[in-house]
Design an enzyme around this catalytic site. Sequence first.
Site, PDB file in Angstrom:
ATOM      1  N   ASP A   1       8.377  31.218  53.958  1.00 35.34           N
ATOM      2  CA  ASP A   1       8.538  30.029  53.125  1.00 35.34           C
ATOM      3  C   ASP A   1       7.797  28.833  53.734  1.00 35.34           C
ATOM      4  O   ASP A   1       7.840  28.627  54.943  1.00 35.34           O
ATOM      5  CB  ASP A   1      10.047  29.729  53.048  1.00 35.34           C
ATOM      6  CG  ASP A   1      10.363  28.524  52.189  1.00 35.34           C
ATOM      7  OD1 ASP A   1      10.134  28.587  50.976  1.00 35.34           O
ATOM      8  OD2 ASP A   1      10.832  27.503  52.738  1.00 35.34           O
TER       9      ASP A   1
ATOM     10  N   GLU B   1       3.876  31.948  51.657  1.00 32.60           N
ATOM     11  CA  GLU B   1       3.987  30.963  50.580  1.00 32.60           C
ATOM     12  C   GLU B   1       3.143  29.764  50.996  1.00 32.60           C
ATOM     13  O   GLU B   1       3.598  28.894  51.737  1.00 32.60           O
ATOM     14  CB  GLU B   1       5.433  30.514  50.338  1.00 32.60           C
ATOM     15  CG  GLU B   1       5.523  29.672  49.069  1.00 32.60           C
ATOM     16  CD  GLU B   1       6.495  28.503  49.121  1.00 32.60           C
ATOM     17  OE1 GLU B   1       6.743  27.902  48.061  1.00 32.60           O
ATOM     18  OE2 GLU B   1       6.998  28.143  50.200  1.00 32.60           O
TER      19      GLU B   1
HETATM   20  C1  GLC Z   1       9.827  26.636  49.081  1.00 36.34           C
HETATM   21  C2  GLC Z   1      10.832  27.234  48.115  1.00 36.34           C
HETATM   22  C3  GLC Z   1      11.626  26.136  47.457  1.00 36.34           C
HETATM   23  C4  GLC Z   1      12.316  25.317  48.540  1.00 36.34           C
HETATM   24  C5  GLC Z   1      11.308  24.803  49.559  1.00 36.34           C
HETATM   25  C6  GLC Z   1      11.986  24.212  50.764  1.00 36.34           C
HETATM   26  O1  GLC Z   1       8.852  25.907  48.432  1.00 36.34           O
HETATM   27  O2  GLC Z   1      10.178  28.052  47.167  1.00 36.34           O
HETATM   28  O3  GLC Z   1      12.557  26.641  46.547  1.00 36.34           O
HETATM   29  O4  GLC Z   1      13.004  24.231  47.957  1.00 36.34           O
HETATM   30  O5  GLC Z   1      10.489  25.848  50.046  1.00 36.34           O
HETATM   31  O6  GLC Z   1      12.595  25.235  51.520  1.00 36.34           O
END
Ligand code: GLC
Length: 555
Positions: free
Chosen positions: A209, A251
């Site tokens: 993430d 991500e």
């Molecule tokens: C990522 C997740 C999102 C979350 C953010 C902070 O972008 O997809 O849902 O709020 O990280 O952890």
Amino acid sequence: MSTREQFQRPHLWYRDAVIYEVHVRAFADSNGDGIGDFPGLTSRLDYLQQLGINTIWLLPFYPSPLLDDGYDISDYYDVHPNYGTLDDFKTFLSAAHERGMFVITELVINHTSDQHPWFQRARRAAPGSAERDFYVWSSTDDRFQDVRIIFQDTETSNWAWDSESESYYWHRFFSHQPDLNWESPLVREAVIGVLDFWLDLGVDALRLDAIPYLHVQEGTNGENLPQTHEELRRLRAHVDASYGDRVLLAEANQWPQDAVAYFGDGDECHMSYHFPLMPRLYLALEHGNRLPIIEIMEQTPEIPAGAQWAIFLRNHDELTLEMVTEEERDLMWDTYAPDHRARLNLGIRRRLAPLVENDRRRLELLMSLLLSLAGTPVLYYGDEIGMGDDISLADRDSVRTPMQWNSGHNAGFSKAAPQSLYLPVVADPPFDYKMVNVEAQEDDPHSLLTWLKQMIRRRSRHLVFGRGSIRFLEPANTHVLVYLREGEGETILVLANLSEQAQSVELDLSAFSGFHLVDVIGTARLPVIDERLCSLSLDPYATLWLSIDANQGDK
Ligand code: GLC
Ligand code: CA
């Protein structure tokens, strides 16, 4: 014996995968407390198997104050009691593996919750101590001025004041999510411990993430820093050495050039989302023209052998418009979120079916692109039945409502009283659960669900979709997107009419002269390819998948 020894993962399994993204809390509630849980999810694995997906990506299910739906973790080593126990998770994982399905979990290592014991310890520890240095502190709130604010609708600074330590701490997301300090060797070590714990349990892949933001440095925008890539190489080397067949998924919401960097030289992540492609699928549809897609794919560099894009139409967050120009963003907002309540940060907090006004043709078009472009497709739960959203709910809860199983009590999601559900079921037409649900679509040969099942099966029969190359053809008629998927001993020609009028294209397929075109989806009667231009016509928003075969084979 651990699952690690028992479960065999085929080589390149992640490239052949079809991923289904789901939050445990949203799928099925087994004990009637209004919250979905692991026993509920396990009991619905047959449904997922019949859908044809083979990989489940679970949103965070760890102990957490749940102020960011679990992305605010307070304990990396357990399951939030709302969703069951660690044993329930293990049962789920082996049930998935028994079906030959893979499981991706979240490794959220940019930040923790402010309730995490590491943070509680840090704020009380002496400045400069190892405990304190787990997070990023400052006596002023003016460092790292070049770093943007991501949650710009809620936050005004990336620094928050902590009265306990009488100091500011750094956070890229909500202020209750302090960023870990990746300069600290102890943070690195602690994260390896977390990674080992879940991989030892048998988890197949980890979604990293918010990975571009690990390191921060004065005078930079704090994204994609070389030190961050160095951390990823370390993580990957550790995964390869200790586990071999497990996968890291980045991500990184970045432009193609920067997103590609997350593959490294094949020594960072195995997979990375293609964020810029996503809004361009919608832009192409709005313009009825292939150019937005072609342009972004032309800007996308080759990726290392073994690497794979993850592609998607929607997910649990707002449909992000960070990777488009300002003009494109305005067009997207005007077209897809005319109601301003549907806008959030730099995005749109709506689901797929409402975005395309529940138009079956456009739904099918987008889904068939998702299943045939280069990459591993990621489906968001509920989109397979065309679920709607609820923009009266706060933040991204609009797209996180309970799965709609049938037309009964709480859409078959839970036996609880409706007011005790974690979020209300969508009950307004045209997306109300009485109309839109699994049961109604399962027995209907013409439903979206039935159609999608067939499409996923078709995709899964042709390895070229997950593994082959992609080559765009550019016939004069730009309303039609045309590409060749080649590899694994097959060639498939894909055509997609992005416009609301019937279109025809003339293609030079002379390189395949003498070959047959075989319709993979429908029953179109097709010519044998010769030296002349091959003319093909498509209904409004229609797609063709045509296999180019030496012999007229069976479908
Ligand atoms: C990522 C997740 C999102 C979350 C953010 C902070 O972008 O997809 O849902 O709020 O990280 O952890
Ligand atoms: Ca429950």
